[in-house]
Enzyme design. Structure first.
Site, PDB file in Angstrom:
ATOM      1  N   ASN A 153       0.946  -1.126   0.161  1.00  0.00           N
ATOM      2  CA  ASN A 153      -0.036  -0.112   0.165  1.00  0.00           C
ATOM      3  C   ASN A 153       0.829   1.040   0.316  1.00  0.00           C
ATOM      4  O   ASN A 153       0.941   1.246   0.627  1.00  0.00           O
ATOM      5  CB  ASN A 153      -1.187  -0.240   1.030  1.00  0.00           C
ATOM      6  CG  ASN A 153      -0.941   1.417   1.673  1.00  0.00           C
ATOM      7  OD1 ASN A 153      -2.232   2.163   0.881  1.00  0.00           O
ATOM      8  ND2 ASN A 153      -2.497   1.639   3.049  1.00  0.00           N
ATOM      9  N   LYS A 155       0.249   4.521  -0.364  1.00  0.00           N
ATOM     10  CA  LYS A 155      -0.599   5.785   0.410  1.00  0.00           C
ATOM     11  C   LYS A 155      -0.419   6.522  -0.602  1.00  0.00           C
ATOM     12  O   LYS A 155      -0.040   6.506  -1.637  1.00  0.00           O
ATOM     13  CB  LYS A 155       0.477   5.427   1.960  1.00  0.00           C
ATOM     14  CG  LYS A 155      -0.749   4.427   2.832  1.00  0.00           C
ATOM     15  CD  LYS A 155       0.384   4.568   4.119  1.00  0.00           C
ATOM     16  CE  LYS A 155      -0.198   3.443   4.975  1.00  0.00           C
ATOM     17  NZ  LYS A 155      -0.160   2.814   6.307  1.00  0.00           N
ATOM     18  N   HIS A 170      -9.603   1.094   4.751  1.00  0.00           N
ATOM     19  CA  HIS A 170      -8.189   1.448   5.403  1.00  0.00           C
ATOM     20  C   HIS A 170      -8.388   2.618   6.654  1.00  0.00           C
ATOM     21  O   HIS A 170      -8.916   3.726   6.891  1.00  0.00           O
ATOM     22  CB  HIS A 170      -7.292   2.069   4.724  1.00  0.00           C
ATOM     23  CG  HIS A 170      -6.070   1.639   4.951  1.00  0.00           C
ATOM     24  ND1 HIS A 170      -5.515   2.535   6.574  1.00  0.00           N
ATOM     25  CD2 HIS A 170      -5.065   0.954   4.859  1.00  0.00           C
ATOM     26  CE1 HIS A 170      -3.951   2.600   6.564  1.00  0.00           C
ATOM     27  NE2 HIS A 170      -3.358   1.537   5.786  1.00  0.00           N
ATOM     28  N   GLU A 196      -6.451   4.568   7.866  1.00  0.00           N
ATOM     29  CA  GLU A 196      -6.585   5.977   7.132  1.00  0.00           C
ATOM     30  C   GLU A 196      -7.624   6.976   6.912  1.00  0.00           C
ATOM     31  O   GLU A 196      -8.119   8.365   7.501  1.00  0.00           O
ATOM     32  CB  GLU A 196      -4.897   6.162   6.455  1.00  0.00           C
ATOM     33  CG  GLU A 196      -4.023   5.813   7.267  1.00  0.00           C
ATOM     34  CD  GLU A 196      -3.352   5.015   7.083  1.00  0.00           C
ATOM     35  OE1 GLU A 196      -2.501   5.303   5.884  1.00  0.00           O
ATOM     36  OE2 GLU A 196      -2.057   5.012   7.301  1.00  0.00           O
ATOM     37  N   GLU A 222      -5.700  -4.817  10.062  1.00  0.00           N
ATOM     38  CA  GLU A 222      -4.268  -3.551  10.861  1.00  0.00           C
ATOM     39  C   GLU A 222      -4.739  -3.278  12.122  1.00  0.00           C
ATOM     40  O   GLU A 222      -5.367  -2.062  11.891  1.00  0.00           O
ATOM     41  CB  GLU A 222      -4.562  -2.459   9.533  1.00  0.00           C
ATOM     42  CG  GLU A 222      -4.315  -3.501   8.477  1.00  0.00           C
ATOM     43  CD  GLU A 222      -3.879  -2.338   7.053  1.00  0.00           C
ATOM     44  OE1 GLU A 222      -2.549  -2.207   6.773  1.00  0.00           O
ATOM     45  OE2 GLU A 222      -4.149  -1.081   6.706  1.00  0.00           O
ATOM     46  N   GLY A 242       2.758   2.233  10.719  1.00  0.00           N
ATOM     47  CA  GLY A 242       3.737   3.487  10.667  1.00  0.00           C
ATOM     48  C   GLY A 242       4.563   4.217  11.539  1.00  0.00           C
ATOM     49  O   GLY A 242       4.646   4.448  12.116  1.00  0.00           O
ATOM     50  N   SER A 254       3.904  -2.303  10.332  1.00  0.00           N
ATOM     51  CA  SER A 254       4.907  -2.187  10.523  1.00  0.00           C
ATOM     52  C   SER A 254       5.406  -3.568  10.534  1.00  0.00           C
ATOM     53  O   SER A 254       6.043  -4.042  11.092  1.00  0.00           O
ATOM     54  CB  SER A 254       5.629  -1.921  12.056  1.00  0.00           C
ATOM     55  OG  SER A 254       5.242  -0.394  12.443  1.00  0.00           O
TER      56      SER A 254
HETATM   57  P1  13P Z   1       3.413   0.322   8.189  1.00  0.00           P
HETATM   58  O1  13P Z   1       3.715  -1.345   7.352  1.00  0.00           O
HETATM   59  O2  13P Z   1       3.843   1.098   7.222  1.00  0.00           O
HETATM   60  O3  13P Z   1       2.760   0.233   9.070  1.00  0.00           O
HETATM   61  O4  13P Z   1       1.907   0.706   7.328  1.00  0.00           O
HETATM   62  C1  13P Z   1       0.537  -0.526   7.186  1.00  0.00           C
HETATM   63  C2  13P Z   1      -0.652   0.260   6.382  1.00  0.00           C
HETATM   64  O5  13P Z   1      -1.088   1.208   7.090  1.00  0.00           O
HETATM   65  C3  13P Z   1      -0.842  -0.878   5.252  1.00  0.00           C
HETATM   66  O6  13P Z   1      -1.669  -0.921   4.835  1.00  0.00           O
END
Ligand code: 13P
Length: 248
Positions: free
Chosen positions: A9, A11, A94, A96, A166, A172, A212
């Site tokens: 992803n 982003k 997601h 976010e 997740e 992150g 992560s």
């Molecule tokens: P990270 O791997 O940066 O923690 O992000 C995970 C994520 O949100 C994948 O959709």
């Protein structure tokens, strides 16, 4: 039985040129991998990345979609548009999107239905925040997300979806759920699917871990019986790191 699926992803990272170059790097780095490999760039990069991965083992995913088919919805992108751009998978719900853009279980459900209707494969994201985990509400939150997302979805349709667990506190942050914590949540999700549908359906649906995930912790996480892959943020932006996870 369940083929491992690792999706990057990206982003809101990478311009068109950068995305094309990353996509080529991923194709080269993950050649011959057993895992199904997916990259999910931002909208403007979908078609150039589609062309960059054409003829390779890497599949194209998008990061979101809108449920209406067409019309006056400035800023939105439909399932048919994504399909016409070569998109196979679409990330829906997601954290976010839930945190910053008013995504709710109801909008997730609408998007999942629309995506399935257009022949796209939803990657449905679920997971608790730190406050929710500390309040002992992890199971309740995951159940709420899964039931909301799959309302009115048949078993046959559910089989075309992937779930990404997740935990928000792991995204992150460099904090990964321990393999045991992740396995526990994945088992809860599979149990929910078993009750909503039946055991064969629950056994066949793939559940990715996200938060992560890195080359250094991927193997241990992926060795858990109910972890069928990863949804990768940060580590998907470097071909070598992504490769380390895909090969794990
Ligand atoms: P990270 O791997 O940066 O923690 O992000 C995970 C994520 O949100 C994948 O959709």
């Amino acid at each position: 039985m369940r083929r491992t699926i690792v999706a990057g992803n990206w982003k809101m990272n990478k311009t068109v040129d950068e995305a094309v170059s990353l996509a080529k790097g991923v194709v080269a780095a993950t050649a011959g991998a057993e895992a199904e490999t997916v990259v999910c760039p931002a909208y403007p990069c979908l078609v150039p990345v589609r062309d960059a991965i054409a003829g390779s083992h890497v599949l194209l995913g998008a990061q979101d979609v809108y449920w209406e088919a067409r019309g006056a919805y400035t800023g939105k992108v439909s399932c048919e548009m994504l399909a016409s751009a070569g998109v196979v998978y679409v990330i829906i719900g997601h954290s976010e999107q839930r945190q910053y853009f008013h995504e709710t279980n109801e909008t997730v459900n609408r998007k999942v239905k629309a995506a399935l209707g257009a022949g796209l494969k939803p990657i449905v994201c679920v997971g608790e925040t730190l406050d929710e985990r500390e309040a002992g509400r992890t199971e309740a939150v995951v159940e709420d997300h899964v039931t909301g997302a799959y309302a009115g979805i048949s078993a046959e349709e559910a089989l075309r979806t992937v779930i990404a667990y997740e935990p928000v506190w792991a995204i992150g942050t460099g904090k990964t759920a321990t393999p045991e914590m992740a396995q526990e949540a994945h088992a809860v999700i599979r149990g929910l699917l078993g009750r909503a549908y039946d055991a064969p359906t629950a056994d066949a649906i793939r559940i990715q871990y996200g938060g992560s995930m890195k080359p250094g912790n991927a193997r241990e996480l992926l060795a858990q019986p109910d972890i069928d892959g990863g949804l990768i943020g940060g580590a998907s932006l470097k071909p070598d790191d992504f490769k380390g996870i895909v090969l794990a």
